[in-house]
Design a protein around this motif. Structure first.
Motif, mmCIF file in Angstrom:
data_model
loop_
_atom_site.group_PDB
_atom_site.id
_atom_site.type_symbol
_atom_site.label_atom_id
_atom_site.label_comp_id
_atom_site.label_asym_id
_atom_site.label_seq_id
_atom_site.Cartn_x
_atom_site.Cartn_y
_atom_site.Cartn_z
ATOM 1 N N ALA A 161 1.360 6.501 -7.030
ATOM 2 C CA ALA A 161 0.294 7.424 -7.415
ATOM 3 C C ALA A 161 0.738 8.876 -7.284
ATOM 4 O O ALA A 161 0.476 9.709 -8.176
ATOM 5 N N LEU A 162 1.405 9.211 -6.184
ATOM 6 C CA LEU A 162 1.851 10.595 -5.985
ATOM 7 C C LEU A 162 2.926 10.971 -7.001
ATOM 8 O O LEU A 162 2.994 12.132 -7.437
ATOM 9 N N SER A 163 3.755 10.019 -7.382
ATOM 10 C CA SER A 163 4.752 10.278 -8.420
ATOM 11 C C SER A 163 4.078 10.581 -9.745
ATOM 12 O O SER A 163 4.413 11.564 -10.437
ATOM 13 N N LEU A 164 3.095 9.745 -10.099
ATOM 14 C CA LEU A 164 2.400 9.935 -11.371
ATOM 15 C C LEU A 164 1.657 11.266 -11.395
ATOM 16 O O LEU A 164 1.571 11.913 -12.443
ATOM 17 N N ARG A 165 1.156 11.684 -10.250
ATOM 18 C CA ARG A 165 0.456 12.980 -10.166
ATOM 19 C C ARG A 165 1.397 14.127 -10.529
ATOM 20 O O ARG A 165 0.945 15.188 -10.976
ATOM 21 N N GLN A 166 2.701 13.902 -10.342
ATOM 22 C CA GLN A 166 3.700 14.910 -10.712
ATOM 23 C C GLN A 166 4.334 14.607 -12.073
ATOM 24 O O GLN A 166 5.359 15.198 -12.438
ATOM 25 N N GLY A 167 3.737 13.672 -12.799
ATOM 26 C CA GLY A 167 4.223 13.355 -14.126
ATOM 27 C C GLY A 167 5.415 12.425 -14.151
ATOM 28 O O GLY A 167 6.118 12.338 -15.167
ATOM 29 N N ILE A 168 5.659 11.693 -13.057
ATOM 30 C CA ILE A 168 6.804 10.791 -12.953
ATOM 31 C C ILE A 168 6.300 9.356 -12.825
ATOM 32 O O ILE A 168 5.490 9.049 -11.944
ATOM 33 N N GLU A 169 6.756 8.469 -13.692
ATOM 34 C CA GLU A 169 6.413 7.055 -13.581
ATOM 35 C C GLU A 169 7.498 6.367 -12.757
ATOM 36 O O GLU A 169 8.595 6.106 -13.247
ATOM 37 N N LYS A 170 7.192 6.095 -11.482
ATOM 38 C CA LYS A 170 8.211 5.551 -10.585
ATOM 39 C C LYS A 170 7.532 4.787 -9.455
ATOM 40 O O LYS A 170 6.558 5.266 -8.866
ATOM 41 N N ARG A 171 8.035 3.611 -9.183
ATOM 42 C CA ARG A 171 7.565 2.822 -8.042
ATOM 43 C C ARG A 171 8.768 2.306 -7.278
ATOM 44 O O ARG A 171 9.652 1.670 -7.859
ATOM 45 N N LEU A 172 8.816 2.582 -5.985
ATOM 46 C CA LEU A 172 9.864 2.069 -5.114
ATOM 47 C C LEU A 172 9.279 1.003 -4.205
ATOM 48 O O LEU A 172 8.073 0.979 -3.949
ATOM 49 N N THR A 173 10.121 0.124 -3.688
ATOM 50 C CA THR A 173 9.679 -0.824 -2.674
ATOM 51 C C THR A 173 9.490 -0.075 -1.356
ATOM 52 O O THR A 173 10.020 1.025 -1.159
ATOM 53 N N GLY A 191 0.812 -1.214 0.000
ATOM 54 C CA GLY A 191 0.000 0.000 0.000
ATOM 55 C C GLY A 191 0.842 1.259 0.000
ATOM 56 O O GLY A 191 0.534 2.244 -0.697
ATOM 57 N N LEU A 192 1.917 1.268 0.795
ATOM 58 C CA LEU A 192 2.834 2.405 0.794
ATOM 59 C C LEU A 192 3.443 2.589 -0.593
ATOM 60 O O LEU A 192 3.585 3.717 -1.081
ATOM 61 N N GLU A 193 3.775 1.472 -1.231
ATOM 62 C CA GLU A 193 4.306 1.533 -2.591
ATOM 63 C C GLU A 193 3.261 2.097 -3.557
ATOM 64 O O GLU A 193 3.588 2.882 -4.465
ATOM 65 N N ASN A 194 1.995 1.711 -3.368
ATOM 66 C CA ASN A 194 0.917 2.235 -4.216
ATOM 67 C C ASN A 194 0.775 3.747 -4.061
ATOM 68 O O ASN A 194 0.591 4.472 -5.053
#
Length: 324
Positions: free
Chosen positions: A206-218, A199-202
């Protein structure tokens, strides 16, 4: 001396321990990554090989399981292990008193024996009514919830459930965005979709994408970024995590007036006590409109004990042997 074998079986790790009956501090604790073992029985065999107590000296076995335990075949919410009660009884022996608890039911039982020094109050520590119901909640691999009803002269009554899978609601534009993002992926968005390691990763994604960044961290990477202080999205993700936690806890309090308090356990929050203390957690919990005055007096605590689930199993084992 009579002993109990106790285990806290989660989605990621299986924790085994021994404890003398009527004592509650786990001994010989060993943690096994679930992914390393094909089944619970493989992990249990590995533990028993190295324990100092022989199986014949064990009178009770209490297992805390990350999933519902009232099924014919017991399956874990975030772990491929499965077994039946009969298989557990046969493995340990028909002469053993055996109990299977939901993992957060076990945490609920630990409240009877938990040291006050293991609790950190979040917000004003208003009056705790020890005769009133309380909630236990914790985020880790998943989200666990249980309600505890004190009983005079008897063990606590713990009401089992799968409260981590209730629907998640939003209260502002940012939360609307996160839920819309998750709904596109999962269709239905439960509380566990934001209040867990994944969930933290989700939230971060989502917050990254809201800023136009496609990024997911563990989740560990997000925690490390928070510690370094060089990633504002990591900081915002934790803040939103604690706000969602407050909203869900506020809903629980509205469902059952828990004057006994709310106790936050699990693998995530105790690692970030300073962050929850400085977050909008309490404001979100109390953000219940006309019912704010109803929710606000309810005290909330972080459980800092290293093994609350095992302590709850030890407590239950004592009752189990007493009634055998």
């Amino acid at each position: 001396m009579s002993h109990a074998l106790i285990a806290d079986l989660g989605g990621t790790n299986a924790r085994f321990a021994l404890v003398p009956i009527y004592q509650y501090t786990p001994q010989e604790v060993k943690v096994f990554p679930c992914v390393d073992y094909a089944s619970f029985f493989d992990a249990a065999t590995e533990y028993l090989k190295s324990s100092s107590v022989n199986l014949q000296d064990i009178d009770a076995v209490v297992l805390a399981i990350a999933g519902p335990v009232n099924q014919a075949v017991i399956r874990f919410s975030n772990n491929p292990w499965h077994f039946t009660r009969d298989e557990i009884q046969a493995y340990f022996g028909e002469d053993k008193a055996v109990a299977l608890l939901n993992d957060f039911d076990a945490v609920g039982y630990c409240l009877e024996v938990l040291n006050k020094e293991d609790l950190i109050a979040v917000g004003d520590q208003t009056h705790v009514d020890p005769t009133s119901p309380c909630w236990v909640i914790g985020a880790g691999t998943g989200l666990g919830v249980s309600c505890v009803i004190p009983q005079e002269g008897a063990p606590n009554r713990v009401l089992p459930g799968e409260g981590g899978h209730v629907d998640l609601s939003s209260c502002n534009e940012m939360e609307d965005y996160i839920l819309t993002f998750l709904r596109a992926r999962h269709h239905r968005v439960s509380a566990e979709r934001v209040l867990s390691g994944a969930g933290l990763e989700n939230i971060y994604e989502a917050l990254s994408l809201r800023q136009g960044i496609e990024k997911r961290l563990t989740a560990p990477e997000i925690g490390a970024a928070l510690s370094l202080g060089n990633d504002p999205i990591a900081k915002a993700s934790f803040e939103q995590f604690f706000v969602f936690l407050g909203r869900v806890i506020g809903d629980l309090v509205l469902s059952i007036e828990s004057r006994g308090g709310v106790y936050i356990a699990g693998g995530i929050v105790p690692r970030y006590v300073n962050e929850i203390l400085g977050s909008g957690f309490r404001d979100a919990m109390q953000d219940k409109g006309r019912m704010k005055a109803f929710v606000s007096p309810i005290p909330t605590f972080v459980v800092m004990s290293e093994y609350p689930g095992l302590m709850g199993c030890a407590c239950y084992a004592s009752y189990l042997v007493s009634n055998a």
